[in-house]
Structures are given as structure tokens and as C-alpha cells.
Design a protein around this motif. Structure first.
Motif, PDB file in Angstrom:
ATOM      1  N   LEU A   4       8.233   1.318  10.227  1.00  0.00           N
ATOM      2  CA  LEU A   4       7.564   1.501   8.945  1.00  0.00           C
ATOM      3  C   LEU A   4       6.073   1.226   9.104  1.00  0.00           C
ATOM      4  CD1 LEU A   4      10.133  -0.300   6.618  1.00  0.00           C
ATOM      5  CD2 LEU A   4       9.740   2.143   6.838  1.00  0.00           C
ATOM      6  N   PRO A   5       5.272   1.822   8.247  1.00  0.00           N
ATOM      7  CA  PRO A   5       3.837   1.538   8.307  1.00  0.00           C
ATOM      8  C   PRO A   5       3.572   0.099   7.855  1.00  0.00           C
ATOM      9  CG  PRO A   5       4.345   2.871   6.389  1.00  0.00           C
ATOM     10  CD  PRO A   5       5.624   2.756   7.193  1.00  0.00           C
ATOM     11  N   ASP A   6       2.418  -0.423   8.203  1.00  0.00           N
ATOM     12  CA  ASP A   6       2.049  -1.781   7.804  1.00  0.00           C
ATOM     13  C   ASP A   6       1.632  -1.858   6.344  1.00  0.00           C
ATOM     14  OD1 ASP A   6       2.531  -2.758  10.344  1.00  0.00           O
ATOM     15  OD2 ASP A   6       0.466  -2.384  11.011  1.00  0.00           O
ATOM     16  N   TYR A   7       1.252  -0.702   5.774  1.00  0.00           N
ATOM     17  CA  TYR A   7       0.787  -0.673   4.385  1.00  0.00           C
ATOM     18  C   TYR A   7       1.504   0.440   3.640  1.00  0.00           C
ATOM     19  CZ  TYR A   7      -2.963  -3.591   6.163  1.00  0.00           C
ATOM     20  OH  TYR A   7      -3.660  -4.608   6.754  1.00  0.00           O
ATOM     21  N   TYR A   8       1.723   0.188   2.348  1.00  0.00           N
ATOM     22  CA  TYR A   8       2.289   1.201   1.464  1.00  0.00           C
ATOM     23  C   TYR A   8       1.352   1.335   0.277  1.00  0.00           C
ATOM     24  CZ  TYR A   8       5.230   3.427  -2.023  1.00  0.00           C
ATOM     25  OH  TYR A   8       5.715   4.281  -2.982  1.00  0.00           O
ATOM     26  N   PHE A   9       1.055   2.590  -0.096  1.00  0.00           N
ATOM     27  CA  PHE A   9       0.160   2.866  -1.211  1.00  0.00           C
ATOM     28  C   PHE A   9       0.968   3.544  -2.315  1.00  0.00           C
ATOM     29  CE2 PHE A   9      -2.349   2.495   2.554  1.00  0.00           C
ATOM     30  CZ  PHE A   9      -3.520   1.872   2.150  1.00  0.00           C
ATOM     31  N   ARG A  10       1.148   2.833  -3.424  1.00  0.00           N
ATOM     32  CA  ARG A  10       1.836   3.423  -4.580  1.00  0.00           C
ATOM     33  C   ARG A  10       0.771   4.133  -5.405  1.00  0.00           C
ATOM     34  NH1 ARG A  10       4.023  -0.544  -8.718  1.00  0.00           N
ATOM     35  NH2 ARG A  10       5.525  -1.101  -7.109  1.00  0.00           N
ATOM     36  N   VAL A  11       0.794   5.450  -5.322  1.00  0.00           N
ATOM     37  CA  VAL A  11      -0.222   6.273  -5.967  1.00  0.00           C
ATOM     38  C   VAL A  11      -0.135   6.125  -7.477  1.00  0.00           C
ATOM     39  CG1 VAL A  11      -1.005   8.645  -6.289  1.00  0.00           C
ATOM     40  CG2 VAL A  11      -0.200   7.902  -4.052  1.00  0.00           C
ATOM     41  N   PHE A  17      -1.873   1.171  -5.938  1.00  0.00           N
ATOM     42  CA  PHE A  17      -1.578  -0.229  -5.682  1.00  0.00           C
ATOM     43  C   PHE A  17      -1.288  -0.305  -4.189  1.00  0.00           C
ATOM     44  CE2 PHE A  17      -0.075   0.286 -10.115  1.00  0.00           C
ATOM     45  CZ  PHE A  17      -0.897  -0.650 -10.724  1.00  0.00           C
ATOM     46  N   VAL A  18      -1.839  -1.299  -3.527  1.00  0.00           N
ATOM     47  CA  VAL A  18      -1.684  -1.419  -2.072  1.00  0.00           C
ATOM     48  C   VAL A  18      -0.746  -2.589  -1.769  1.00  0.00           C
ATOM     49  CG1 VAL A  18      -2.859  -1.703   0.139  1.00  0.00           C
ATOM     50  CG2 VAL A  18      -4.052  -0.611  -1.785  1.00  0.00           C
ATOM     51  N   PHE A  19       0.240  -2.316  -0.934  1.00  0.00           N
ATOM     52  CA  PHE A  19       1.213  -3.329  -0.531  1.00  0.00           C
ATOM     53  C   PHE A  19       1.177  -3.488   0.982  1.00  0.00           C
ATOM     54  CE2 PHE A  19       2.713  -1.472  -4.436  1.00  0.00           C
ATOM     55  CZ  PHE A  19       3.218  -2.534  -5.165  1.00  0.00           C
ATOM     56  N   ARG A  20       1.331  -4.708   1.439  1.00  0.00           N
ATOM     57  CA  ARG A  20       1.536  -4.957   2.866  1.00  0.00           C
ATOM     58  C   ARG A  20       3.045  -4.952   3.070  1.00  0.00           C
ATOM     59  NH1 ARG A  20      -1.109  -9.572   3.613  1.00  0.00           N
ATOM     60  NH2 ARG A  20      -3.075  -8.530   3.989  1.00  0.00           N
ATOM     61  N   VAL A  21       3.504  -4.207   4.053  1.00  0.00           N
ATOM     62  CA  VAL A  21       4.931  -4.067   4.334  1.00  0.00           C
ATOM     63  C   VAL A  21       5.310  -5.072   5.422  1.00  0.00           C
ATOM     64  CG1 VAL A  21       6.744  -2.493   5.147  1.00  0.00           C
ATOM     65  CG2 VAL A  21       4.862  -1.625   3.713  1.00  0.00           C
ATOM     66  N   ASP A  33       4.425  -6.799  -0.337  1.00  0.00           N
ATOM     67  CA  ASP A  33       3.594  -7.781  -1.008  1.00  0.00           C
ATOM     68  C   ASP A  33       2.317  -7.079  -1.474  1.00  0.00           C
ATOM     69  OD1 ASP A  33       2.641 -10.256  -1.848  1.00  0.00           O
ATOM     70  OD2 ASP A  33       1.804 -10.734   0.131  1.00  0.00           O
ATOM     71  N   GLN A  34       2.109  -7.012  -2.803  1.00  0.00           N
ATOM     72  CA  GLN A  34       0.918  -6.328  -3.297  1.00  0.00           C
ATOM     73  C   GLN A  34      -0.320  -7.127  -2.904  1.00  0.00           C
ATOM     74  OE1 GLN A  34       0.767  -5.346  -7.484  1.00  0.00           O
ATOM     75  NE2 GLN A  34      -1.275  -4.510  -7.306  1.00  0.00           N
ATOM     76  N   ILE A  35      -1.277  -6.417  -2.295  1.00  0.00           N
ATOM     77  CA  ILE A  35      -2.494  -7.092  -1.851  1.00  0.00           C
ATOM     78  C   ILE A  35      -3.748  -6.598  -2.568  1.00  0.00           C
ATOM     79  CG2 ILE A  35      -1.553  -7.658   0.418  1.00  0.00           C
ATOM     80  CD1 ILE A  35      -3.285  -5.315   1.536  1.00  0.00           C
ATOM     81  N   ALA A  36      -3.695  -5.401  -3.161  1.00  0.00           N
ATOM     82  CA  ALA A  36      -4.913  -4.863  -3.778  1.00  0.00           C
ATOM     83  C   ALA A  36      -4.590  -3.724  -4.734  1.00  0.00           C
ATOM     84  CB  ALA A  36      -5.879  -4.368  -2.701  1.00  0.00           C
ATOM     85  N   VAL A  37      -5.611  -3.388  -5.529  1.00  0.00           N
ATOM     86  CA  VAL A  37      -5.604  -2.199  -6.377  1.00  0.00           C
ATOM     87  C   VAL A  37      -6.862  -1.428  -6.021  1.00  0.00           C
ATOM     88  CG1 VAL A  37      -5.708  -1.342  -8.746  1.00  0.00           C
ATOM     89  CG2 VAL A  37      -4.412  -3.410  -8.246  1.00  0.00           C
ATOM     90  N   VAL A  38      -6.726  -0.130  -5.796  1.00  0.00           N
ATOM     91  CA  VAL A  38      -7.893   0.681  -5.449  1.00  0.00           C
ATOM     92  C   VAL A  38      -8.111   1.772  -6.492  1.00  0.00           C
ATOM     93  CG1 VAL A  38      -7.709   0.247  -2.989  1.00  0.00           C
ATOM     94  CG2 VAL A  38      -6.595   2.237  -3.928  1.00  0.00           C
ATOM     95  N   ALA A  59     -10.166  -1.851   6.222  1.00  0.00           N
ATOM     96  CA  ALA A  59     -10.272  -0.622   7.025  1.00  0.00           C
ATOM     97  C   ALA A  59      -9.126   0.330   6.698  1.00  0.00           C
ATOM     98  CB  ALA A  59     -10.285  -0.968   8.514  1.00  0.00           C
ATOM     99  N   GLU A  60      -7.907  -0.192   6.606  1.00  0.00           N
ATOM    100  CA  GLU A  60      -6.744   0.646   6.273  1.00  0.00           C
ATOM    101  C   GLU A  60      -6.884   1.238   4.873  1.00  0.00           C
ATOM    102  OE1 GLU A  60      -3.988   1.592   7.965  1.00  0.00           O
ATOM    103  OE2 GLU A  60      -4.645   0.596   9.799  1.00  0.00           O
ATOM    104  N   ILE A  61      -7.342   0.430   3.938  1.00  0.00           N
ATOM    105  CA  ILE A  61      -7.498   0.903   2.557  1.00  0.00           C
ATOM    106  C   ILE A  61      -8.574   1.981   2.488  1.00  0.00           C
ATOM    107  CG2 ILE A  61      -8.266   0.228   0.250  1.00  0.00           C
ATOM    108  CD1 ILE A  61      -6.853  -2.513   0.800  1.00  0.00           C
TER     109      ILE A  61
END
Length: 141
Positions: A4-11, A17-21, A33-38, A59-61
Motif C-alpha cells: 500500500l502507499p504511505d499516504y492516502y488522499f481522500r479527494v 484530506f491526507v492520511f498516513r497509511v 491517520d489523518q495528518i492534513a487537509v489540503v 513533499a508527498e502532499i
């Protein structure tokens, strides 16, 4: 099993919403784990809660934001090309298959929409030509 990727982006509408997987836990289940909102429109990245985002997170975001912006731009252009196809199909329908009642139902709305679009396109084309001419005069000076 695929990794799985290290990050998941719920569009969402303007970003994600950015989650760390995390799959490296005792239960071997997926934790997100939600880490940010972009926000794509203004480029804002807000850490979630009291979090501090790492350089890797940022960088990933930012990479996701750039990819997402490019994807949305491609989709917009694809939608416009589809609109051109629909306009051609509509012309063919109006010429060959539409009944008088059907034409009466759509003619005014379609003519107004086409007039509005034509006005915008003509104005934008004139603006581009004017810019081009100013640039050419500036280069000659």
C-alpha cells in the motif's frame, strides 16, 4: 499482496484530506491517520490537529497536489472536447430527427448559451491578439 502507499488522499471538492497509511502494527490491519487537509485552489496545507508535518509529508502532499492539478486540467480540456462533440451531435439531431415541439423546447436556451459562449470566446481571442500585438511592438522597439 501488493504494498500500500504511505499516504492516502481522500479527494474533496477543493483538495483532499491526507492520511498516513500504517500496516506495520500488531494486528496487521490498515490504520489511516489523518495528518492534513489540503486546498488545491489556494495551495494551502493545514496540519490536522496539533501535528507537525515532516519534510517527507510535505513533499508527498505537494507532489500529489501537482499531479491532481494536472489531472483536473486534463479533465477540463477533455470535457470541452466532449462538449464540441455534443454540439455537433446536437446539430445533426436538430437537422435530421428533432420534432418541432422538441426544437421549440430547447431553441431559446441553446441559442442563449451559444451566444454567451461566443461572446466570451470572441472577447478572449481579442485579448490574446492584443497581448500578442503589444509584445510584438515591444520586441521591435
Amino acid at each position: 499482496m501488493p504494498t500500500l502507499p504511505d499516504y492516502y488522499f481522500r479527494v474533496r471538492e477543493n483538495g483532499a484530506f491526507v492520511f498516513r497509511v500504517d500496516t506495520e502494527n500488531r494486528q496487521r490491519r490498515i490504520d489511516m491517520d489523518q495528518i492534513a487537509v489540503v486546498n488545491i485552489r489556494n495551495g494551502e496545507i493545514k496540519p490536522h490537529g496539533n501535528r507537525t508535518l515532516s519534510d517527507t509529508d510535505l513533499a508527498e502532499i505537494r507532489a500529489w497536489m501537482a499531479e491532481r492539478t494536472a489531472l483536473l486540467a486534463r479533465r477540463d480540456l477533455d470535457d470541452i472536447h466532449r462538449t464540441i462533440d455534443h454540439m455537433n451531435l446536437t446539430a445533426q439531431w436538430a437537422q435530421s430527427r428533432a420534432s418541432d415541439d422538441q426544437l421549440e423546447d430547447i431553441t431559446d436556451a441553446l441559442l442563449l448559451a451559444m451566444h454567451d459562449l461566443r461572446s466570451v470566446l470572441v472577447r478572449k481571442k481579442a485579448d490574446r491578439l492584443e497581448k500578442s500585438e503589444k509584445a510584438a511592438r515591444k520586441d521591435q522597439a
